[in-house]
Design an enzyme around this catalytic site. Structure first.
Site, short mmCIF file in Angstrom:
data_model
loop_
_atom_site.label_atom_id
_atom_site.label_comp_id
_atom_site.label_asym_id
_atom_site.label_seq_id
_atom_site.Cartn_x
_atom_site.Cartn_y
_atom_site.Cartn_z
N GLU A 496 0.83 -1.21 0.00
CA GLU A 496 0.00 0.00 0.00
C GLU A 496 0.87 1.26 0.00
O GLU A 496 0.53 2.25 -0.66
CB GLU A 496 -0.97 -0.01 1.18
CG GLU A 496 -1.94 -1.19 1.21
CD GLU A 496 -2.72 -1.38 -0.09
OE1 GLU A 496 -2.88 -0.41 -0.86
OE2 GLU A 496 -3.18 -2.51 -0.35
N ASP A 559 3.27 -4.50 -5.72
CA ASP A 559 3.66 -5.84 -5.24
C ASP A 559 5.17 -5.97 -5.10
O ASP A 559 5.68 -6.43 -4.07
CB ASP A 559 3.15 -6.91 -6.21
CG ASP A 559 1.78 -7.44 -5.86
OD1 ASP A 559 1.28 -7.13 -4.75
OD2 ASP A 559 1.20 -8.16 -6.68
#
Length: 647
Positions: A496, A559
């Site tokens: 995030e 990611d």
């Protein structure tokens, strides 16, 4: 790239035998599970996130039943209203007495529209009542001044999930359109239309839909988030239609005359006269009737819910619909999301766990800051601005301290139908949304409730949200090693954070404003790296199709950045075990889904399939290779020069 051969199609992945980490990390961890896992009959997939979601569902459904029957007292008045909606939705016998009656008035409203001029005169009330419209407005923060809300001009969705479904070589096109036609004809018959008229209406609706297909954006285009920001002077916008009073549509909803509006899809607005005109009027009316039925039939009786559900099952491949009680539960938790999220967070997560996770986030942020400071391809000026943005990210963990005032307006009447209750709630929600135009942006607002198994980054608020429901095993647990926790929730946290610096988030500054804070040289380097990420995933075979690298690039940037930083954090611990780290990383991405749902995700989801996230990003980490003894020629080997690392 070797991984292309490892992952293969649906049969290769879902039927593959367990193997070693050297050949396939994902299957070494999840192979036995992949062979034996059963997708619940009422769901299109199962796996890491979904397992937690089912556990939350099970716990809260038990509590809903206890509240509903009076076995347990309500904790507050807002939960009581949620349970009232649950009871209304769950009472199939009572809803059957209403049958089609509640929706007939709203259908008649569309039928009574005489012509384009009449439609234009009624468009404000139609919008406030939640009817599907070929042009509408939305209220959200101005992407270049996120202290203020502005008007966005929004466009409708298509019948099928994405315009790629309409391609001639898409095998799902005819199957889904045929099922859609069948379902709509049934629904029209159930509200009183004869067969020929029902057939005519659905064909007209599909014809109107076909007009939209070449004009609306694809999921790939929508994934380029900043391209939705296209300011236009309001006076210019009002000239975009010969047939609609666009000025009245906006002013009538916000009770003000804006200086500008934001055009989400310029191609669509430029085509308005081709979409909405006298020749297409009857097609549009039929489209509105069909949209009303398809989006609201589930709120009528059980016969309607089962009928409209046939299309959902065809679309996602699930074997059966949720039972009535589950349906009622999700209806109530959907409309009372923050209310239930706060209840769940306080009961199942608590203040001490909230504080513990915040400490972990602080550590991950410090690791991220260190990596930015020592970044080898960023210039000093850009580094300083990136660190400033990182320092100003607001962190939201578990559940909010308070819920939005709108929930106090929700009143459920157990003596009227579910359809009428939902219609009343919808009008409250729409009006509250419109009222935000005249108010400053609420930066304390949570985008996800506490009982949701997910996490997110909001570029316009520069905040990250970690709901309570995701903060449990396998993502996070005091019973897991630090390496496992970093491979789980640590990677999610850093994922995030990385969204602040992905291809979309990187174009927003520390205040959430769309603002270029990069030097030209640094941004050019960043674009090169993101292109490498696009190339790494683009065209990988999966489940009989291939991955669209452009569609999934933002999530892949997050990611690989998240995994890289979580790995660095794990290595700071005294009892580091990188095998456990990578194994838990692979475990959280376990996934088994129906072919239909897999096709849907590959066309519309900005995330890569879970098995690919597990394997490809592990391949990008140099530490992965000595940890498992991966050497050239093995399935998981990727040449060093092809490994992509950005943050």
């Amino acid at each position: 790239m070797k991984i292309n051969k490892v992952i293969g199609g649906a049969g290769d992945m879902f039927d593959a035998k367990p193997t070693s980490a050297q050949e396939n990390l994902y299957l070494s961890v999840n192979g036995e599970w992949q062979e034996t896992a059963k997708i619940p009959a009422d769901k299109p997939r199962t796996g890491g996130f979904m397992d937690l979601d089912e556990a939350v569902e099970k716990s809260l459904m038990k509590e809903f039943e206890d509240f509903s029957t009076g076995k347990v007292a309500y904790p507050n008045e807002l939960v009581e209203e949620a349970i009232k909606l649950y009871r209304v939705a769950n009472d199939a016998e009572k809803q059957s007495k209403f049958h089609q009656q509640p929706i007939l008035k709203d259908l008649q409203t569309i039928i009574d529209i005489k012509d384009i001029e009449d439609f234009s005169n009624k468009i404000v009330e139609l919008s406030k009542s939640g009817y599907a419209l070929p042009i509408d407005i939305d209220i959200d923060a101005d992407m270049k001044d996120t202290t203020k809300n502005v008007v966005y001009i929004d466009v409708p969705g298509l019948i099928l999930p994405d315009k790629t479904y309409y391609d001639e070589d898409n095998d799902s096109k005819e199957k889904l359109l045929s099922k859609y036609t069948e379902v709509v004809i049934k629904l029209l018959s159930m509200v009183g239309y004869d067969l020929e008229k029902a057939k005519s209406i659905v064909e007209q609706a599909k014809k109107f839909d076909s007009i939209l297909v070449p004009i609306v954006k694809s999921s790939e285009e929508k994934a380029d988030y900043t391209k939705m920001y296209n300011p236009m002077d309001f006076d210019e916008y009002t000239t975009k239609s010969k047939y609609l009073d666009l000025k009245s549509q906006v002013v009538g909803q916000i009770n003000d005359t804006p200086e500008k509006v934001i055009i989400i899809e310029p191609r669509y607005v430029d085509s308005l006269n081709d979409i909405i005109n006298a020749d297409n009027f009857e097609l549009m009316k039929s489209w509105m009737i069909v949209k009303l039925l398809m989006s609201n039939a589930g709120n009528l009786d059980e016969e309607f819910r089962q009928t409209v559900g046939e299309y959902s099952l065809a679309l996602n491949g699930a074997k059966e619909l949720q039972n009535r009680t589950k349906f009622a539960f999700h209806k109530a938790t959907g409309y009372f999301s923050q209310v239930i999220g706060l209840y769940y967070g306080e009961k199942y997560f608590g203040a001490s766990a909230k504080a513990d996770v915040k400490k972990m986030i602080e550590k991950m942020t410090a690791i991220y800051k260190d990596r930015l400071s020592n970044n080898s391809w960023l210039g000093e000026e850009t580094k300083k601005k990136a660190i400033r943005k990182l320092d100003m990210i607001e962190v939201k963990v578990g559940y909010p301290d308070k819920i939005d005032e709108i929930y106090k307006k929700y009143k459920i009447d157990e003596n009227i139908s579910l359809y009428e209750n939902i219609s009343n709630l919808r009008r409250i929600i729409i009006q509250d949304h419109l009222d935000q135009y005249s108010k400053p942006v609420d930066r304390s607002k949570w985008l996800m409730p506490g009982h949701m198994v997910n996490a997110c980054y909001d570029p316009s608020r520069n905040d990250i949200t970690f709901p309570a429901a995701i903060l449990q095993a396998p993502f996070y647990s005091l019973d897991q090693t630090s390496s496992q926790n970093y491979g789980g929730i640590g990677a999610v946290i850093a994922h995030e954070i990385s969204h602040a610096f992905d291809n979309n988030g990187s174009q927003f500054d520390e205040y959430g404003n769309m603002n270029n804070w990069w030097t030209d040289e640094d941004y050019a380097k960043f674009k090169e790296l993101t292109q490498k990420m696009i190339d790494e995933f683009d065209g990988i075979p999966y489940a009989g199709s291939t991955v669209n690298g452009k569609l999934v690039v933002s999530e892949n940037v997050a990611d690989v950045g998240g995994l890289r930083c979580a790995l660095e954090a794990a290595k700071t611990e005294s009892e580091v075990d990188l095998k456990l780290f990578f194994n838990n990383w692979a475990r959280v991405w376990r996934l088994k889904s129906t072919q239909e749902f897999t096709d849907l995700l590959l066309s519309t989801d900005v995330h890569s399939p879970g098995p690919l996230r597990a394997n490809v990003h592990a391949q990008n980490m140099d530490e992965f290779y000595p940890t498992f003894g991966v050497e050239e020629g093995m399935g998981m080997w990727l040449e060093p020069e092809k490994r992509v690392n950005i943050w």
